[in-house]
Motif scaffolding. Structure first.
Motif, PDB file in Angstrom:
ATOM      1  N   ARG A 174      42.960  45.024  46.564  1.00  0.00           N
ATOM      2  CA  ARG A 174      42.885  43.367  46.429  1.00  0.00           C
ATOM      3  C   ARG A 174      43.685  42.826  45.842  1.00  0.00           C
ATOM      4  O   ARG A 174      44.058  41.619  46.032  1.00  0.00           O
ATOM      5  CB  ARG A 174      41.343  43.165  46.319  1.00  0.00           C
ATOM      6  N   ALA A 175      44.025  43.444  44.521  1.00  0.00           N
ATOM      7  CA  ALA A 175      44.735  42.751  43.474  1.00  0.00           C
ATOM      8  C   ALA A 175      46.313  43.087  43.704  1.00  0.00           C
ATOM      9  O   ALA A 175      47.052  42.551  43.022  1.00  0.00           O
ATOM     10  CB  ALA A 175      44.332  43.553  42.123  1.00  0.00           C
ATOM     11  N   ILE A 201      32.996  40.545  39.535  1.00  0.00           N
ATOM     12  CA  ILE A 201      33.889  39.515  39.617  1.00  0.00           C
ATOM     13  C   ILE A 201      33.242  38.227  40.611  1.00  0.00           C
ATOM     14  O   ILE A 201      32.641  38.596  41.614  1.00  0.00           O
ATOM     15  CB  ILE A 201      35.307  39.818  40.270  1.00  0.00           C
ATOM     16  N   ASP A 243      34.515  35.366  42.530  1.00  0.00           N
ATOM     17  CA  ASP A 243      36.003  34.826  43.042  1.00  0.00           C
ATOM     18  C   ASP A 243      36.000  33.480  43.651  1.00  0.00           C
ATOM     19  O   ASP A 243      35.278  33.354  44.687  1.00  0.00           O
ATOM     20  CB  ASP A 243      36.718  35.830  43.902  1.00  0.00           C
ATOM     21  N   ARG A 244      36.497  32.391  42.969  1.00  0.00           N
ATOM     22  CA  ARG A 244      36.544  31.171  43.671  1.00  0.00           C
ATOM     23  C   ARG A 244      37.932  30.703  43.463  1.00  0.00           C
ATOM     24  O   ARG A 244      38.355  29.583  42.951  1.00  0.00           O
ATOM     25  CB  ARG A 244      35.695  30.066  42.857  1.00  0.00           C
ATOM     26  N   ASP A 245      38.968  31.631  43.921  1.00  0.00           N
ATOM     27  CA  ASP A 245      40.482  31.283  43.885  1.00  0.00           C
ATOM     28  C   ASP A 245      40.681  29.869  43.944  1.00  0.00           C
ATOM     29  O   ASP A 245      40.609  29.018  44.626  1.00  0.00           O
ATOM     30  CB  ASP A 245      41.240  31.977  45.078  1.00  0.00           C
ATOM     31  N   LEU A 285      38.477  32.560  38.580  1.00  0.00           N
ATOM     32  CA  LEU A 285      38.122  33.796  38.425  1.00  0.00           C
ATOM     33  C   LEU A 285      37.232  33.960  37.479  1.00  0.00           C
ATOM     34  O   LEU A 285      37.550  33.896  36.353  1.00  0.00           O
ATOM     35  CB  LEU A 285      39.107  34.890  38.607  1.00  0.00           C
ATOM     36  N   ARG A 344      26.352  38.464  38.260  1.00  0.00           N
ATOM     37  CA  ARG A 344      27.277  37.882  39.290  1.00  0.00           C
ATOM     38  C   ARG A 344      26.677  37.150  40.439  1.00  0.00           C
ATOM     39  O   ARG A 344      27.122  36.298  40.942  1.00  0.00           O
ATOM     40  CB  ARG A 344      28.246  39.293  39.968  1.00  0.00           C
ATOM     41  N   GLU A 367      27.027  33.402  41.764  1.00  0.00           N
ATOM     42  CA  GLU A 367      27.250  33.503  43.158  1.00  0.00           C
ATOM     43  C   GLU A 367      26.838  31.968  43.718  1.00  0.00           C
ATOM     44  O   GLU A 367      27.307  31.363  44.559  1.00  0.00           O
ATOM     45  CB  GLU A 367      27.333  34.562  43.926  1.00  0.00           C
ATOM     46  N   GLY A 417      37.273  26.450  43.812  1.00  0.00           N
ATOM     47  CA  GLY A 417      38.685  26.514  43.654  1.00  0.00           C
ATOM     48  C   GLY A 417      39.481  25.424  44.112  1.00  0.00           C
ATOM     49  O   GLY A 417      40.581  24.960  43.551  1.00  0.00           O
TER      50      GLY A 417
END
Length: 282
Positions: free
Chosen positions: A64-65, A115, A117-119, A122, A139, A143, A151
């Protein structure tokens, strides 16, 4: 202070113990167990050693990274994740490779956080490897609090930089405007879902458009309201609702907020008006 026989002032003796906790007696900050870093791994070699679900989960994260996953013999790699192979951990550390040993925090040079993730936003939650369960629970709570549009808000703030500099040439005034907009209940409160909001207009106070937010209740108990929904009600100028919405829910709105029972939820709001429409889940 008396003069010395030579005409000069006697020297004070420096005693380190006089300030045991830092300058002027202020306690020195506790050392960090580890330093949080966000590392860009796209195209970079990362060693992965091990089999089974633990290794598979780390593989998915590395993929994913964008990392290039390699074996232990890859000389260019400076990071490694090892599952169930203490001998490999020792070999890699001897080469100067930084190692994450899965479920062995005492062997880790670095740990992998939970993590959100809200691109491009992060959020990483770490416990130094002592409790993955606690990190996962935190987390999950975050969420539920952070809207999917967070993001989009971050990208909007980035795009508005030029306009903000023009509107607020003074840096301090610009920081105050941004802080006020992002404060709880502010025009760009990051815990609210802003959708397609015009960030620059909201920051400069030029956005006269109203907003309609909709709440669909799964429970008749006001204590089951989400934090976001409770805040929407508390900040509403007008609350529209179906006839079967409990009074206890409506009482979470401001006392001076207008209330309107209707079967036809409003499509728009008046200029500057904050409307919350409430219905029970069918």
């Amino acid at each position: 202070m008396p003069w010395s026989p030579t005409g000069s002032r006697p020297r004070r003796s420096w005693r380190p113990s006089a300030f045991p906790s830092g300058c002027n007696g202020v306690s020195a900050p506790a050392p960090l167990n580890s330093l949080p870093l966000f590392v860009r791994l796209a195209g970079r070699a990362v060693i992965l050693v091990g089999e089974g679900e633990a290794a598979a989960a780390k593989r998915r994260l590395l993929e994913r990274a964008g990392a290039r996953i390699v074996g232990e013999d890859e000389a260019a790699a400076v990071l490694a994740i090892v599952a169930d192979d203490e001998a490999a951990v020792a070999r890699l550390k001897a080469r100067g490779v930084l190692v994450n040993a899965v479920d062995r925090p005492e062997l880790c040079d670095f740990t992998l956080p939970a993590i959100v993730d809200r691109d491009p936003v992060l959020i990483a939650i770490g416990t130094g490897g002592v409790s993955a369960g606690l990190a996962a629970a935190l987390r999950q709570r975050l969420e539920g609090l952070l809207p999917a549009s967070l993001g989009q808000l971050a990208r909007g703030l980035y795009a508005a930089r030029g306009g903000l500099r023009a509107r607020f040439p003074d840096g301090a005034a610009r920081r105050r405007a941004i802080a006020a907009a992002l404060a709880p209940g502010g025009a760009l409160d990051p815990l609210d879902d802003h959708g397609d909001v015009e960030v620059l207009a909201a920051l400069t106070g030029d956005d006269g458009a109203g907003a309609v937010r909709r709440i669909v209740l799964a429970s008749r108990d006001p204590d089951d309201l989400t934090l976001r929904h409770a805040r929407w009600l508390a900040g509403a100028d007008r609350v529209t609702h179906r006839a079967d919405v409990p009074r206890a829910i409506l009482d979470r709105a401001r006392a001076d907020a207008a209330r309107e029972a209707t079967d036809a939820p409003p499509a728009t709001a008046a200029s500057g008006e904050r409307v919350v429409d409430v219905a029970m889940m069918r």
